[in-house]
Design a protein around this motif. Structure first.
Motif, mmCIF file in Angstrom:
data_model
loop_
_atom_site.group_PDB
_atom_site.id
_atom_site.type_symbol
_atom_site.label_atom_id
_atom_site.label_comp_id
_atom_site.label_asym_id
_atom_site.label_seq_id
_atom_site.Cartn_x
_atom_site.Cartn_y
_atom_site.Cartn_z
ATOM 1 N N LYS A 92 0.811 -1.213 0.000
ATOM 2 C CA LYS A 92 0.000 0.000 0.000
ATOM 3 C C LYS A 92 0.846 1.264 0.000
ATOM 4 O O LYS A 92 0.302 2.371 -0.043
ATOM 5 N N GLN B 254 -7.173 6.935 4.976
ATOM 6 C CA GLN B 254 -7.455 5.573 4.535
ATOM 7 C C GLN B 254 -6.284 4.645 4.861
ATOM 8 O O GLN B 254 -6.484 3.506 5.321
ATOM 9 N N SER C 121 -6.150 3.792 8.569
ATOM 10 C CA SER C 121 -7.198 2.834 8.908
ATOM 11 C C SER C 121 -6.835 1.424 8.443
ATOM 12 O O SER C 121 -6.923 0.457 9.209
ATOM 13 N N ASP C 122 -6.399 1.284 7.183
ATOM 14 C CA ASP C 122 -6.078 -0.037 6.636
ATOM 15 C C ASP C 122 -4.904 -0.688 7.360
ATOM 16 O O ASP C 122 -4.941 -1.875 7.697
ATOM 17 N N ARG D 189 -5.743 -1.853 11.006
ATOM 18 C CA ARG D 189 -6.618 -3.026 11.066
ATOM 19 C C ARG D 189 -5.907 -4.294 10.618
ATOM 20 O O ARG D 189 -6.276 -5.388 11.023
ATOM 21 N N ALA D 190 -4.875 -4.167 9.798
ATOM 22 C CA ALA D 190 -4.170 -5.346 9.295
ATOM 23 C C ALA D 190 -3.073 -5.826 10.239
ATOM 24 O O ALA D 190 -2.519 -6.905 10.030
ATOM 25 N N GLY E 157 -13.719 -4.742 9.542
ATOM 26 C CA GLY E 157 -12.367 -5.003 9.047
ATOM 27 C C GLY E 157 -11.622 -5.957 9.958
ATOM 28 O O GLY E 157 -12.197 -6.622 10.816
#
Length: 636
Positions: free
Chosen positions: A172, A199, A202-203, A206-207, A525
């Protein structure tokens, strides 16, 4: 006679031998004592007091425990200066060295447009070829430079999950530095925009796998604003910004203070960006806002260095002329002012022609009203189908060749403005464009204002009434981990996941409950959760623990079957350890036989508490006393 001589000679030799032996023994003892004394004194002078010296004949024995191998060698050398080194017998020992601590393994992964570089120290067991291959797949043909060193020490706990997460995160991140160590990853990156920054955060959060300490330092560049826009309105006694731009924090604060003096209440914001036409932007904005406040109503719009001031209908002509004249004379160089005092509308002639586009929450777009010709209607319909979808358009507009020449431009600009909303309407008239509706983009009002200024010109009148709704925001609408935990707890409080007696098989009603939980988890998520299994106290403790573990695992497996991302969800059986009711009653035992979902909260780290200067511009709240104290002030 001869015998007597022989005897005498023999006795003489015997006596001589005895005397020689006595002399030799005496000489050896002297040498032994001198050697031991000399070596002892030499060692004491060298402050090697730990060494013990013992002579046995010509041999000198050194004993004791040396602190280090180097000091042991020093003792040998010191003794060798006193006696022949061949006579020294080394029986010294050395203190056992402390076990060498393993090094701190870490990797710095640097990625930019030219490729990926790895720097650091890794365990020898790390498959560097596989790591480089995984990164090569991400580099889009760029070089992967391996500058890693390795050390033959055990792989520390948490090392491999941290490395795997870092490689996944780089998918990412186009430009980033990722620092990896056991159980910890620090990511420093640059995003393309403020929205992309939100974004990414957040991603990536959560990962993150369970137990990983994650620190994110993601920055976003200041946006390039073109045209550099500001639009301030006073309508019905209420002051507000449709759009606000500034070239620095200082300029932003100055503009917002001017707005507070003009009547803006509470908190508002102003975007700091690049592209300002003049370093005196804040001065011009402050003066124009003050002039509009003097008029008591209307709008002032900046498009780069062009300023349009439109007074409210009914403004006194003398007040308008005086205020506009003062503003024209005080504006900094470069800025050009166009001022308009609208004439009262002649209601006897009926309402003006208009074009109306309405966008429903379901995405259906209706086009009504008037268009200038068939070409205008086709252009409007084609543009709408491209922006809103070809199967969601209803066209009911009629032709009217008496419309103004710029009518097609106004229609297309209105449709483009509407495309920035989730639902709403745009009304196009000869003298104004009105946009209203709802959006999940906090900057929609400013973007629409900038668009209309660019398409129609800063002198045109337009009204924007846009409401931000968090539920429409694709990022803000994602529930927080705490909200997810609460929603799942509410489901389990109303309906309980039960199992077949004595087994880990969910009963027939449990499927629907797990379906509802799965839908929540899909929205949430990859949050970190634990599925806890609990039993009553009936039966053996070991069997209860095993049963609760199997039931928790069965729920986890059921979620996987429903395509829920479960990488960060664990199952744990607690058996009878954590009762919530009395096990002496049937009702209490029934309550204790349960499944719980618990949010796993990581322990905060120093890195996580580090904050960077955010490029999302903070709102400024002007205290009443500060605003009142600045009334009447003039900045040169």
């Amino acid at each position: 006679m001869r015998l007597s001589s022989i005897a005498y000679i023999a006795v003489t030799f015997a006596v001589g031998a005895i005397l020689c032996l006595i002399a030799a023994v005496f000489a050896v003892n002297v040498i032994q004592d001198n050697s031991e004394r000399g070596v002892r004194q030499a060692l004491d002078r060298a402050e090697l007091h730990w060494a013990e010296v013992q002579a046995n004949g010509l041999q000198v024995f050194l004993t004791g425990t040396a602190p280090t191998e180097a000091i042991r060698f020093q003792a040998l050398s010191t003794a060798g200066k006193v006696v022949d080194a061949a006579r020294i017998i080394d029986r010294m020992e050395v203190t056992e060295s402390k076990r060498i601590r393993p090094p701190r393994f870490s990797i710095e992964i640097l990625r930019n447009d030219s490729g990926i570089s790895l720097i650091g120290l890794v365990p020898a067991a790390t498959d560097r070829e596989e790591l480089a291959g995984d990164l090569a797949d991400l580099s889009d043909g760029g070089a992967v430079t391996d500058l890693l060193e390795s050390a033959d020490y055990p792989v520390p706990d948490g090392w491999e999950p941290a490395v795997d997460y870092a490689v996944g995160a780089l998918e990412k991140l186009r430009r980033a530095k990722v620092s990896v160590s056991a159980n910890q990853v620090v990511i420093t990156a640059i995003s393309d925009s403020v929205a992309a920054k939100r974004q990414l955060e957040s991603d990536l959060s959560r990962a993150a796998p369970l137990g990983l300490r994650l620190a994110l330092e993601i920055s976003a560049p200041r946006p390039v604003i073109t045209p550099f826009t500001l639009r301030f309105l006073i309508e019905d006694g209420t002051a507000r910004f449709d759009a606000c731009s500034a070239d620095s924090d200082e300029a932003r604060d100055r503009i917002l203070r001017a707005a507070a003096r003009a009547g803006v209440q509470g908190k508002t914001s102003c975007t700091v960006g690049l592209g300002v036409p003049s370093p005196n932007w804040a001065v011009a904005a402050e003066q124009a806002i003050g002039a509009l406040a003097t008029l008591g109503g209307g709008s002032v719009t900046f498009a780069d260095a062009d300023i349009s001031l439109v007074a409210a209908e009914g403004t006194e002509q003398g007040l308008f002329d005086r205020t506009v004249g003062e503003l024209e004379n005080s504006l900094p160089d470069v800025f050009a002012l166009h001022a308009v005092l609208p004439e009262p509308e002649d209601k006897a002639q009926g309402g003006p022609p208009e074009f109306v586009a309405t966008l429903s929450p379901e995405g259906l777009l209706q086009l009504r009203g008037r268009v200038s010709d068939e070409l205008n209607r086709v252009a409007a319909e084609s543009f709408a189908r491209a922006r809103f979808g070809s199967d969601r358009i209803y066209v009911g507009a009629r032709l009217d060749d008496s419309l103004p020449r710029d009518w097609p431009v106004r229609v297309l600009a209105g449709l483009e403005a509407l495309s920035k909303l989730s639902n709403g309407a745009v009304i196009v008239r000869p003298d104004t464009v009105r946009v209203n509706g709802n959006t999940g983009n906090q900057d929609a009002s400013a973007e629409i204002s900038r668009l209309l200024v660019e398409k129609l010109g800063e002198a045109e009148r337009f009204e924007i009434d846009v409401t931000y709704q968090e539920k429409l925001d694709p990022i803000a609408s994602i529930p927080t981990p705490e909200e997810c935990e609460t929603e799942i707890a509410a489901i389990l409080a109303a309906r309980k996941i039960n199992f077949e007696p004595g087994s880990a098989t969910p009963d027939s009603e449990a499927g629907g409950i797990i379906d509802d939980i799965a839908e929540i988890l899909k929205l949430c998520g990859g949050i970190r959760m634990e599925i806890g299994g609990h039993t009553d106290s009936q039966g053996r403790e070991v069997m209860n623990q095993q049963l609760s573990q199997a039931r928790a695992q069965a729920v986890l497996n059921a979620l996987r079957e429903r395509r829920v991302l479960t990488a960060n969800i664990t199952a744990k059986g607690y058996g009878e350890e954590q009762p919530i009711a009395d096990n002496e009653t049937e009702e209490g035992r029934e309550a204790n036989r349960r499944i719980e979902f618990r949010l796993i909260r990581p322990e905060p780290t120093v890195e996580e508490e580090t904050t960077l200067e955010s490029l999302e511009q903070p709102a400024v709240d002007i205290p009443d006393d500060e605003a009142s104290s600045e009334e009447g002030s003039t900045d040169e």
